[in-house]
Design an enzyme around this catalytic site. Structure first.
Site, PDB file in Angstrom:
ATOM      1  N   PRO A 129      56.514  19.113 117.693  1.00 40.18           N
ATOM      2  CG  PRO A 129      56.297  20.313 115.661  1.00 40.18           C
ATOM      3  CD  PRO A 129      55.926  20.549 117.019  1.00 40.18           C
ATOM      4  CD1 TRP A 147      53.630  13.902 116.777  1.00 33.97           C
ATOM      5  CD2 TRP A 147      52.641  12.887 115.330  1.00 33.97           C
ATOM      6  NE1 TRP A 147      54.637  13.374 115.815  1.00 33.97           N
ATOM      7  CE2 TRP A 147      53.909  12.776 114.872  1.00 33.97           C
ATOM      8  CE3 TRP A 147      51.620  12.191 114.482  1.00 33.97           C
ATOM      9  CZ2 TRP A 147      54.287  12.181 113.584  1.00 33.97           C
ATOM     10  CZ3 TRP A 147      51.929  11.599 113.145  1.00 33.97           C
ATOM     11  CH2 TRP A 147      53.356  11.869 113.011  1.00 33.97           C
ATOM     12  CG  LEU A 155      49.914  13.012 129.503  1.00 41.28           C
ATOM     13  CD1 LEU A 155      51.423  13.015 129.367  1.00 41.28           C
ATOM     14  CD2 LEU A 155      49.207  12.380 128.342  1.00 41.28           C
ATOM     15  CD  GLU A 162      47.798   9.131 126.466  1.00 41.32           C
ATOM     16  OE1 GLU A 162      48.178   9.687 127.702  1.00 41.32           O
ATOM     17  OE2 GLU A 162      46.637   9.501 126.055  1.00 41.32           O
TER      18      GLU A 162
HETATM   19  C1  LIG Z   1      48.403   8.654 116.695  1.00 42.04           C
HETATM   20  C2  LIG Z   1      48.967   9.349 117.865  1.00 42.04           C
HETATM   21  C3  LIG Z   1      48.004  10.214 118.528  1.00 42.04           C
HETATM   22  C4  LIG Z   1      48.694  10.898 119.422  1.00 42.04           C
HETATM   23  N1  LIG Z   1      47.781  11.895 120.133  1.00 42.04           N
HETATM   24  C5  LIG Z   1      48.338  12.829 120.933  1.00 42.04           C
HETATM   25  C6  LIG Z   1      47.438  13.842 121.724  1.00 42.04           C
HETATM   26  O1  LIG Z   1      46.359  13.811 121.455  1.00 42.04           O
HETATM   27  N2  LIG Z   1      48.082  14.921 122.398  1.00 42.04           N
HETATM   28  C7  LIG Z   1      49.358  14.795 122.608  1.00 42.04           C
HETATM   29  O2  LIG Z   1      50.225  15.879 123.129  1.00 42.04           O
HETATM   30  N3  LIG Z   1      50.253  14.024 121.900  1.00 42.04           N
HETATM   31  C8  LIG Z   1      49.850  13.003 121.214  1.00 42.04           C
HETATM   32  N4  LIG Z   1      50.666  12.011 120.553  1.00 42.04           N
HETATM   33  C9  LIG Z   1      52.161  12.283 120.608  1.00 42.04           C
HETATM   34  C10 LIG Z   1      52.823  10.922 121.655  1.00 42.04           C
HETATM   35  O3  LIG Z   1      52.456  11.384 123.013  1.00 42.04           O
HETATM   36  C11 LIG Z   1      54.359  11.094 121.143  1.00 42.04           C
HETATM   37  O4  LIG Z   1      54.548  10.884 120.048  1.00 42.04           O
HETATM   38  C12 LIG Z   1      55.126  10.438 122.107  1.00 42.04           C
HETATM   39  O5  LIG Z   1      55.106  11.141 123.371  1.00 42.04           O
HETATM   40  C13 LIG Z   1      56.513  10.193 121.650  1.00 42.04           C
HETATM   41  O6  LIG Z   1      57.080  11.455 121.381  1.00 42.04           O
HETATM   42  P1  LIG Z   1      57.579  11.468 119.768  1.00 42.04           P
HETATM   43  O7  LIG Z   1      56.958  10.864 118.794  1.00 42.04           O
HETATM   44  O8  LIG Z   1      58.214  12.919 119.782  1.00 42.04           O
HETATM   45  O9  LIG Z   1      59.011  10.318 119.974  1.00 42.04           O
HETATM   46  P2  LIG Z   1      60.583  10.890 120.726  1.00 42.04           P
HETATM   47  O10 LIG Z   1      60.173  11.428 122.133  1.00 42.04           O
HETATM   48  O11 LIG Z   1      61.388  11.538 119.647  1.00 42.04           O
HETATM   49  O12 LIG Z   1      61.156   9.293 120.943  1.00 42.04           O
HETATM   50  C14 LIG Z   1      61.563   8.724 119.825  1.00 42.04           C
HETATM   51  C15 LIG Z   1      62.193   7.112 120.350  1.00 42.04           C
HETATM   52  O13 LIG Z   1      63.175   7.686 121.461  1.00 42.04           O
HETATM   53  C16 LIG Z   1      62.823   6.960 122.718  1.00 42.04           C
HETATM   54  N5  LIG Z   1      63.515   7.690 123.685  1.00 42.04           N
HETATM   55  C17 LIG Z   1      63.084   9.285 124.111  1.00 42.04           C
HETATM   56  N6  LIG Z   1      63.629   9.654 125.299  1.00 42.04           N
HETATM   57  C18 LIG Z   1      64.329   8.500 125.481  1.00 42.04           C
HETATM   58  C19 LIG Z   1      65.312   8.319 126.631  1.00 42.04           C
HETATM   59  N7  LIG Z   1      65.572   9.181 127.651  1.00 42.04           N
HETATM   60  N8  LIG Z   1      66.096   6.905 126.654  1.00 42.04           N
HETATM   61  C20 LIG Z   1      65.564   6.171 125.977  1.00 42.04           C
HETATM   62  N9  LIG Z   1      64.730   6.161 124.954  1.00 42.04           N
HETATM   63  C21 LIG Z   1      64.223   7.306 124.665  1.00 42.04           C
HETATM   64  C22 LIG Z   1      61.206   7.024 122.716  1.00 42.04           C
HETATM   65  O14 LIG Z   1      61.019   5.833 123.531  1.00 42.04           O
HETATM   66  C23 LIG Z   1      61.163   6.479 121.035  1.00 42.04           C
HETATM   67  O15 LIG Z   1      61.404   5.158 120.994  1.00 42.04           O
HETATM   68  C24 LIG Z   1      49.961  10.980 119.548  1.00 42.04           C
HETATM   69  C25 LIG Z   1      50.860  10.322 118.912  1.00 42.04           C
HETATM   70  C26 LIG Z   1      50.300   9.286 117.902  1.00 42.04           C
HETATM   71  C27 LIG Z   1      51.195   8.539 117.224  1.00 42.04           C
END
Ligand SMILES: Cc1cc2nc3c(=O)[nH]c(=O)nc-3n(C[C@H](O)[C@H](O)[C@H](O)COP(=O)(O)OP(=O)(O)OC[C@H]3O[C@@H](n4cnc5c(N)ncnc54)[C@H](O)[C@@H]3O)c2cc1C
Length: 387
Positions: A137, A165, A242, A366
């Site tokens: 989360p 997710w 990944l 990804e």
């Molecule tokens: C439908 C779906 C299926 C998924 N399936 C899987 C799965 O099977 N297994 C799994 O492990 N995960 C899964 N995921 C998770 C997915 O990999 C994450 O949502 C993704 O890595 C982004 O993480 P977050 O949602 O926590 O966003 P955050 O990391 O909180 O990012 C929020 C925003 O901040 C930006 N950001 C983050 N760091 C920086 C930085 N250093 N500089 C500038 N901008 C930044 C991001 O690009 C984004 O725009 C899934 C997600 C979805 C939506």
């Protein structure tokens, strides 16, 4: 009239076997998926078990892996399968990517012989489904911050934490879960139904509705010592998986874009506005030409990266370049096609809006587009700007 892919003579870059695999997967999608997928999307349901068996029977699951019932195909063949699956729906391609490139690949690459024998043949056949739990989360783009832990208790491991997710979560027989140990991040095979292991589906998604997405909760899950993947140490384990899945997205995203463009070309030919076909207006033709260019360039890049992968020389930065470019352009193509369909473009009668909202998830999972831009930025400047 020529097909958008014919403009770039894409087929001349493919072998007979690759074209045959593409046709086989397309036929399966036409028969088993396209007639139903808009309904699955609307209802937010996917008959994942049935589909896994169907896809397993045509050898698509883990098709790029060798041995253990896997087809051992080349990277371009695997990419073309992803393209055809995602032309049907990104949710289908997600099921296959997570099964083959994340869960099966993790076991194939890092697992013990016993783990491979136990899981891979059944997963290749689609009799068993796997998921991959890395994201939490509070930690998505920065998985190094993960809070999930695995602690030694005698010969056992005890896992605690929450993964979020997770694609295929509630339909999986096994979850590959990454957790922090005293010796760094390690991977564990957590069987469905293990005491303390609960799975809750994520509801109210507007994107990837024909895909199961779940939360995995591990509350004192006790596993035998041999549940750990012996070959993965540190974050390079999950990141290696990944990279495999991202490669499939380089092709898959172009499948969604191709389906949108073909739909828009057909629609513009049929639809009359101001007493002429929509296709006969210069503004329409400019949109179609621009989209065909981006599609063609994306496909050429995908095949090129596939050949590099087959030669064993592809780098993670090259995969990032492909994922960033092709998903971004596919999303642009889907949005532009949506405009050509006018009001009809906002209904599920046509696949375009479904692809468009699906690609919003593909842009994020990804590795988000921002993270891939940072990967390229670091490669170009030598300076990491992640934190
Ligand atoms: C439908 C779906 C299926 C998924 N399936 C899987 C799965 O099977 N297994 C799994 O492990 N995960 C899964 N995921 C998770 C997915 O990999 C994450 O949502 C993704 O890595 C982004 O993480 P977050 O949602 O926590 O966003 P955050 O990391 O909180 O990012 C929020 C925003 O901040 C930006 N950001 C983050 N760091 C920086 C930085 N250093 N500089 C500038 N901008 C930044 C991001 O690009 C984004 O725009 C899934 C997600 C979805 C939506």
């Amino acid at each position: 009239m020529i097909a958008p892919t014919a403009l770039f003579a894409l087929d001349t870059l493919l072998t007979d076997e690759e074209r045959e695999i593409r046709s086989t997967v397309r036929r399966v999608c036409d028969r088993e998926i396209r007639p139903h997928v808009a309904g699955w999307f609307e209802d937010g349901e996917l008959p994942a078990r049935e589909l896994a068996r169907t896809l397993g029977s045509v050898g698509v699951l883990g098709m790029h892996l060798d041995g253990y019932g896997c087809a051992g195909m080349g990277a371009v063949s695997y990419g073309l399968a992803c393209l055809e699956l995602e032309a049907a729906d990104s949710g289908l391609r997600s099921l296959v990517s997570v099964q083959g490139s994340l869960a099966m690949y993790a076991i194939w690459k890092y697992g013990s012989e016993e783990q491979k024998q136990e899981w891979l043949p059944a997963m290749a056949a689609g009799e068993r489904i796997g998921c991959f739990g890395l994201t939490e989360p509070d930690f998505g783009s920065d998985p190094g911050g993960m809070r999930a832990t695995a602690k030694r208790e005698g010969g056992d491991w005890v896992l605690n934490g929450t993964k979020m997710w997770i694609t295929n979560g509630s339909v999986s027989d096994v979850a590959v879960v990454w957790a922090r140990t005293d010796e760094g991040v390690r991977g564990f095979l957590v069987p469905a139904g293990a005491p303390g292991f609960t799975v809750n589906d994520v509801k109210h998604k507007i994107s990837l509705r024909a895909s199961v997405t779940s939360e995995l909760v591990l509350d004192g899950v006790r596993l035998p010592g041999e549940a750990m993947l012996p070959g993965a140490r540190g974050l390079s384990g999950p990141l290696g998986c990944l990279n495999e899945a991202r490669f499939g997205i380089v092709f898959g995203s172009m499948g969604a874009a191709l389906d949108c463009l073909e739909t828009a070309i057909a629609y513009a030919g049929d639809r009359e506005v101001f007493a002429r076909p929509l296709a006969s207006f210069q503004l329409t033709q400019e949109k179609l030409a621009d989209m065909a260019l981006e599609l063609g360039k994306g496909l050429l890049l995908a095949v090129h990266l596939g050949r590099l992968k087959e030669a064993g020389t592809i780098t993670p930065e090259q995969v990032s370049a492909g994922k960033l470019n092709n998903v971004r352009e596919a999303l642009e193509i889907a949005r532009k096609c949506r405009t050509l369909l006018g009001a009809s473009g906002v209904t599920l009668e046509y696949p375009v809006i479904r692809h468009s909202v699906n690609l919003e998830s593909v842009l994020t999972y990804e590795g988000t587009s921002e993270i891939h831009a940072l990967v390229l930025g670091k490669a170009l400047t030598g300076i990491g700007a992640f934190s």
